[in-house]
Design a protein around this motif. Structure first.
Motif, short mmCIF file in Angstrom:
data_model
loop_
_atom_site.label_atom_id
_atom_site.label_comp_id
_atom_site.label_asym_id
_atom_site.label_seq_id
_atom_site.Cartn_x
_atom_site.Cartn_y
_atom_site.Cartn_z
N ALA A 1 77.17 92.38 17.05
CA ALA A 1 77.94 91.86 15.92
C ALA A 1 77.19 90.68 15.28
CB ALA A 1 79.32 91.42 16.37
N LEU A 2 77.03 90.77 13.97
CA LEU A 2 76.30 89.75 13.21
C LEU A 2 77.08 89.39 11.96
CD1 LEU A 2 72.83 91.50 13.44
CD2 LEU A 2 73.51 89.49 14.76
N ALA A 3 76.98 88.14 11.54
CA ALA A 3 77.61 87.70 10.30
C ALA A 3 76.54 87.27 9.32
CB ALA A 3 78.57 86.53 10.57
N ARG A 4 76.75 87.58 8.04
CA ARG A 4 75.79 87.20 7.00
C ARG A 4 75.83 85.69 6.77
NH1 ARG A 4 78.70 91.53 5.50
NH2 ARG A 4 77.63 93.52 5.10
N ARG A 5 74.67 85.15 6.41
CA ARG A 5 74.55 83.71 6.19
C ARG A 5 75.56 83.20 5.16
NH1 ARG A 5 68.71 81.71 5.08
NH2 ARG A 5 68.87 83.27 3.42
N GLU A 6 75.70 83.93 4.05
CA GLU A 6 76.60 83.45 3.01
C GLU A 6 78.05 83.42 3.47
OE1 GLU A 6 75.40 87.75 1.74
OE2 GLU A 6 74.53 86.04 2.82
N ASP A 7 78.41 84.34 4.39
CA ASP A 7 79.78 84.36 4.90
C ASP A 7 80.02 83.20 5.88
OD1 ASP A 7 80.40 86.61 3.43
OD2 ASP A 7 79.86 87.99 5.03
N VAL A 8 78.99 82.89 6.69
CA VAL A 8 79.12 81.77 7.64
C VAL A 8 79.23 80.45 6.89
CG1 VAL A 8 78.04 80.56 9.56
CG2 VAL A 8 77.82 83.05 9.39
N LEU A 9 78.35 80.24 5.92
CA LEU A 9 78.34 78.97 5.19
C LEU A 9 79.55 78.83 4.29
CD1 LEU A 9 74.55 78.67 4.33
CD2 LEU A 9 75.81 77.69 6.26
N ALA A 10 80.10 79.95 3.83
CA ALA A 10 81.31 79.89 3.01
C ALA A 10 82.50 79.40 3.82
CB ALA A 10 81.62 81.26 2.41
#
Length: 262
Positions: free
Chosen positions: A111-120
């Motif tokens: 499972a991985l999360a995109r950078r833009e989703d984490v920083l958002a």
């Protein structure tokens, strides 16, 4: 504290948050792998008592691979493996991980999360990202094992310790060329994972999930502060489609849902 999983997060032991999400998911059985002989007694949280027969404690081995294999020997697959500090894991994300693994029809998944989703979710949520030619991601400490044959991927982690901090172990597991591709993002994420799969002889896929908060685990004062801030406003996290940049899947039958915390 001797056991990190009992460190308080928003007034409760951190593992209680993970167990609560697992309890609210469709998981039929939940296993905790631990060296702590009386973990449930020391946990002293209502969630452990509410789980009753759904919860089983399995003694941990001296390395990650054997600990996973010990749980797999007592569980039915498919299996979701996560960590006790993954406090922002939600029941919706547990379901999303399973759905994405089934959609892709793979043996195992990360499972991985995109950078833009984490920083958002929070600008200080995560500082390290793996960059590929098509996407930058952060690890969510959640791993999907679809069937017994996929467990051989766990052999890469035999030996204990911080796997990513031991370059020779990483090189032996993934191969030097694959390690370079992963480290420097040489290619699209699914292509790089396909090469690693051939090395490990297990089809492993990146499972891109929508909730960026899942990539924030409790490792230090900064991530503890961020986690506690986010716990009061999970409704502000805006999930979106997780299929961007992923191939279409062969059909796959739904399996039994299981969650494992370690």
């Amino acid at each position: 504290m001797a056991d990190k999983c009992l460190v308080p997060v928003s007034g409760r032991p951190m593992i209680a948050h993970v167990l609560e999400s697992a309890a609210a998911s469709a998981s039929t059985h939940i296993f905790v792998s631990t060296h702590h002989a009386d973990l449930l007694g020391d946990l002293d949280d209502p969630v452990a008592r509410s789980l009753g027969g759904r919860l089983t404690v399995v003694p941990a081995a001296d390395n990650l691979a054997d600990s996973v294999l010990a749980v797999a020997g007592a569980a039915e697959l498919p299996l979701l493996i996560t960590t006790a500090d993954n406090c922002l894991l939600t029941p919706a994300t547990i379901a999303e991980i399973e759905a994405e693994a089934m959609r892709l029809g793979v043996d195992a998944g990360v499972a991985l999360a995109r950078r833009e989703d984490v920083l958002a979710v929070h600008p200080e949520g995560q500082r390290r990202f793996y960059e590929f030619s098509d996407v930058a991601v952060s690890n969510c400490n959640a791993y999907w094992i679809g069937h017994p044959g996929a467990l051989k991927a766990a052999e890469a982690f035999r030996g204990g310790g911080q796997f990513v901090k031991k370059p020779l172990r990483v090189m032996r597991a993934f191969g030097s060329i694959n390690l370079l591709r992963f480290r420097f993002g040489l290619g699209p994420i699914h292509h790089v994972f396909a090469r690693i799969s051939r090395q490990l002889k297990v089809e492993i896929a990146p499972l891109l999930i929508s909730n960026g908060a899942t990539a924030i685990d409790v490792d230090n004062e900064r991530s503890l502060r961020v986690t506690e801030a986010l716990m009061g406003r999970r409704d502000r996290i805006n999930p979106r489609s997780n299929c961007r940049g992923t191939p279409e899947e062969p059909g796959a039958a739904n399996g039994q849902r299981l969650a494992v915390t370690r």
